[in-house]
Enzyme design. Structure first.
Site, PDB file in Angstrom:
ATOM      1  N   CYS A 221       0.534  -0.863   0.027  1.00 14.75           N
ATOM      2  CA  CYS A 221       0.255  -0.214  -0.028  1.00 14.75           C
ATOM      3  C   CYS A 221       0.496   1.145  -0.113  1.00 14.75           C
ATOM      4  CB  CYS A 221      -1.371   0.340   1.100  1.00 14.75           C
ATOM      5  SG  CYS A 221      -1.866  -1.822   1.326  1.00 14.75           S
TER       6      CYS A 221
ATOM      7  N   HIS B 104      -3.211   7.152   2.527  1.00 14.58           N
ATOM      8  CA  HIS B 104      -3.380   6.044   1.943  1.00 14.58           C
ATOM      9  C   HIS B 104      -5.110   5.303   3.028  1.00 14.58           C
ATOM     10  CE1 HIS B 104      -3.420   1.602   1.360  1.00 14.58           C
ATOM     11  NE2 HIS B 104      -3.789   1.188   2.849  1.00 14.58           N
TER      12      HIS B 104
ATOM     13  N   ASN C 211     -10.152   0.290  -0.143  1.00 19.93           N
ATOM     14  CA  ASN C 211      -8.446   0.332   0.350  1.00 19.93           C
ATOM     15  C   ASN C 211      -8.306  -0.840  -1.073  1.00 19.93           C
ATOM     16  OD1 ASN C 211      -5.994  -0.787   0.912  1.00 19.93           O
ATOM     17  ND2 ASN C 211      -6.450  -1.220   2.521  1.00 19.93           N
TER      18      ASN C 211
HETATM   19  O1  UT7 Z   1      -3.140  -1.464   3.338  1.00 18.09           O
HETATM   20  C1  UT7 Z   1      -3.497  -2.033   5.025  1.00 18.09           C
HETATM   21  C2  UT7 Z   1      -4.011  -2.796   5.213  1.00 18.09           C
HETATM   22  N1  UT7 Z   1      -4.699  -2.955   5.990  1.00 18.09           N
HETATM   23  C3  UT7 Z   1      -5.653  -2.227   7.124  1.00 18.09           C
HETATM   24  O2  UT7 Z   1      -5.118  -1.223   7.063  1.00 18.09           O
HETATM   25  C4  UT7 Z   1      -6.189  -2.660   8.074  1.00 18.09           C
HETATM   26  C5  UT7 Z   1      -6.353  -1.891   9.507  1.00 18.09           C
HETATM   27  N2  UT7 Z   1      -7.313  -2.961  10.522  1.00 18.09           N
HETATM   28  C6  UT7 Z   1      -8.404  -2.797  10.565  1.00 18.09           C
HETATM   29  O3  UT7 Z   1      -9.221  -1.584   9.754  1.00 18.09           O
HETATM   30  C7  UT7 Z   1      -9.511  -3.029  11.069  1.00 18.09           C
HETATM   31  O4  UT7 Z   1      -8.787  -3.530  11.877  1.00 18.09           O
HETATM   32  C8  UT7 Z   1     -10.376  -3.857  10.623  1.00 18.09           C
HETATM   33  C9  UT7 Z   1     -11.620  -3.226   9.406  1.00 18.09           C
HETATM   34  C10 UT7 Z   1     -10.347  -5.400   9.556  1.00 18.09           C
HETATM   35  C11 UT7 Z   1     -11.655  -4.804  11.697  1.00 18.09           C
HETATM   36  O5  UT7 Z   1     -11.957  -3.843  12.711  1.00 18.09           O
HETATM   37  P1  UT7 Z   1     -11.596  -4.075  14.327  1.00 18.09           P
HETATM   38  O6  UT7 Z   1     -12.257  -3.501  14.915  1.00 18.09           O
HETATM   39  O7  UT7 Z   1     -10.417  -4.288  14.341  1.00 18.09           O
HETATM   40  O8  UT7 Z   1     -12.457  -5.312  14.556  1.00 18.09           O
HETATM   41  P2  UT7 Z   1     -11.789  -6.501  14.954  1.00 18.09           P
HETATM   42  O9  UT7 Z   1     -11.062  -7.760  14.101  1.00 18.09           O
HETATM   43  O10 UT7 Z   1     -11.024  -6.533  16.037  1.00 18.09           O
HETATM   44  O11 UT7 Z   1     -13.391  -7.664  15.229  1.00 18.09           O
HETATM   45  C12 UT7 Z   1     -14.305  -7.558  15.982  1.00 18.09           C
HETATM   46  C13 UT7 Z   1     -15.076  -8.134  15.320  1.00 18.09           C
HETATM   47  C14 UT7 Z   1     -15.161 -10.056  15.907  1.00 18.09           C
HETATM   48  O12 UT7 Z   1     -15.943 -11.181  16.369  1.00 18.09           O
HETATM   49  P3  UT7 Z   1     -16.023 -10.784  18.011  1.00 18.09           P
HETATM   50  O13 UT7 Z   1     -14.775 -11.787  18.299  1.00 18.09           O
HETATM   51  O14 UT7 Z   1     -16.423  -9.582  18.862  1.00 18.09           O
HETATM   52  O15 UT7 Z   1     -17.456 -12.101  18.220  1.00 18.09           O
HETATM   53  C15 UT7 Z   1     -14.953 -10.036  14.543  1.00 18.09           C
HETATM   54  O16 UT7 Z   1     -15.592 -11.491  14.583  1.00 18.09           O
HETATM   55  O17 UT7 Z   1     -16.300  -8.081  14.648  1.00 18.09           O
HETATM   56  C16 UT7 Z   1     -15.994  -9.513  13.731  1.00 18.09           C
HETATM   57  N3  UT7 Z   1     -15.816  -9.796  12.082  1.00 18.09           N
HETATM   58  C17 UT7 Z   1     -16.875  -9.175  11.308  1.00 18.09           C
HETATM   59  N4  UT7 Z   1     -17.954  -9.024  11.753  1.00 18.09           N
HETATM   60  C18 UT7 Z   1     -18.470  -8.588  10.852  1.00 18.09           C
HETATM   61  C19 UT7 Z   1     -14.676  -9.151  11.752  1.00 18.09           C
HETATM   62  N5  UT7 Z   1     -15.277  -8.573  10.380  1.00 18.09           N
HETATM   63  C20 UT7 Z   1     -16.753  -8.798  10.297  1.00 18.09           C
HETATM   64  C21 UT7 Z   1     -17.262  -7.902   9.347  1.00 18.09           C
HETATM   65  N6  UT7 Z   1     -18.655  -8.245   9.628  1.00 18.09           N
HETATM   66  N7  UT7 Z   1     -16.589  -8.091   8.348  1.00 18.09           N
END
Ligand code: UT7
Length: 321
Positions: free
Chosen positions: A114, A248, A278
């Site tokens: 990225c 980004h 993204n």
């Molecule tokens: O170019 C660089 C690429 N990457 C990035 O910039 C990514 C940086 N990270 C992020 O943007 C965030 O960490 C994410 C958007 C990927 C995830 O958001 P988060 O607030 O960190 O969520 P999380 O991974 O802690 O997940 C929270 C909950 C989980 O459920 P439980 O364990 O609390 O029951 C996940 O399983 O949300 C769940 N979850 C979803 N629910 C609905 C994860 N993805 C999804 C989804 N829809 N798509």
């Protein structure tokens, strides 16, 4: 070289706009969750165009913006983590599509995930002594390596390309900063070929994009702030003096955190991730071209681009419009 200007920029959208509601049909997710956690509402996905096709369209758009003919380009740099092939380089395919075969033009690919477009501009600014006009492209078809059964990643990414043309300048400055740190834990990695051939161990799966979102989020906050500060130091300005930051486009929460931590007005950050998602290497390039299209870039403005991504890689570019 510090005396560098962007003389044109452009972008290409992939063919199909995919809304969050469309993804609700293939993974356990919701439009509300995606919007709240990322700010993304839609992304564009390619139907039958590959990375070089999108890159070519963005290049044509940038040439039009610069009012320039392709034959003036002496070097093509394409940043991508999802090239058409391992080889030939995507930049060579773009060169061919632009009809520059046999001309005095060189083509080279970069992979800094990225941060790719920032790395591309950095290389371009170093190479302007040798090449008069450089086309820098960020282009991706991430849909090829996204696991469409993994809700942690598939909701984030989109396809697309952005391009700009750079030349030496007599009155405009560009400063760049790049940094890489080996991600040996594989916190964010794309598909790869197995070392041992299927003949030996039967391994066939090339693998998909894998990401530890929380770890990347933490890295992103530090990396983006550091990149902005490093280029401001070189330009001898304070971050508050920047007119527009083009970050980004990964997650609106990352952008908000950085704005808050740096005590910068959120309006200073250009955002179009709600529409594009993204697009990795293409993200900043597309955002720059969209900002121009929307009339947000005014002569004399101090602009900072800030990227971070797999590698890990990060970097920034200070430029004067
Ligand atoms: O170019 C660089 C690429 N990457 C990035 O910039 C990514 C940086 N990270 C992020 O943007 C965030 O960490 C994410 C958007 C990927 C995830 O958001 P988060 O607030 O960190 O969520 P999380 O991974 O802690 O997940 C929270 C909950 C989980 O459920 P439980 O364990 O609390 O029951 C996940 O399983 O949300 C769940 N979850 C979803 N629910 C609905 C994860 N993805 C999804 C989804 N829809 N798509």
């Amino acid at each position: 070289m510090e005396n560098v200007k962007i003389v044109g920029c452009g972008y290409a959208k992939a063919q199909v706009r995919v809304w969050n509601e469309d993804l609700e049909k293939i993974v356990e997710t919701s439009d509300a969750w995606i919007q709240q956690r990322t700010g993304i509402q839609s992304r564009y996905i390619t139907k039958d165009e590959n990375t070089s096709d999108l890159a070519y369209r963005a290049a044509v758009d940038a040439l039009k913006d610069a009012n320039m003919e392709a034959k003036e380009i002496e070097l093509i740099l394409v940043a991508s983590a999802t090239p058409d092939h391992f080889t030939p380089a995507t930049s060579c395919l773009v060169q061919e599509k632009l009809g520059l075969n046999g001309e005095e033009c060189t083509a080279l690919d970069i992979n800094a995930a990225c941060s790719g477009f920032v790395y591309g501009l950095t290389l371009a600014s170093c190479l302007l002594e040798k090449y008069k006009t450089i086309l820098v492209i960020g282009a991706e078809t991430l849909s090829k390596i996204v696991d469409w059964t993994d809700r942690n990643t598939c909701i984030l990414f989109g396809d697309g390309a952005g391009a700009c043309i750079v030349q030496q300048s007599t009155n405009k400055k560009m400063f760049t900063y790049t940094k890489s740190t080996g991600d040996v834990e594989g916190v964010l990695k794309g598909a790869g070929l197995p070392i041992k051939a299927g003949l030996i161990n039967g391994e066939k799966n090339y693998g998909y994009l894998h990401m530890d979102g929380k770890e990347v989020f933490r890295f992103a906050l530090k990396a983006m702030q550091e990149s902005i500060e490093k280029v401001c130091e070189q330009a001898q300005i304070l971050p508050k003096d920047i007119d527009l930051i083009i970050p980004h486009q990964a997650n609106i929460r990352i952008i908000r955190h950085v704005a808050k931590k740096m005590q910068l007005d959120e309006d200073k950050f250009f955002v179009n991730l709600e529409e594009f998602g993204n697009t990795s290497s293409a993200s900043i390039a597309i955002a720059l071209a969209c900002a121009k299209e929307q009339g947000k870039l005014k002569p004399g403005m101090k602009i900072v681009l800030a990227g971070f991504g797999a590698g890990f890689t990060s970097g920034g570019v200070y430029l004067e419009w």
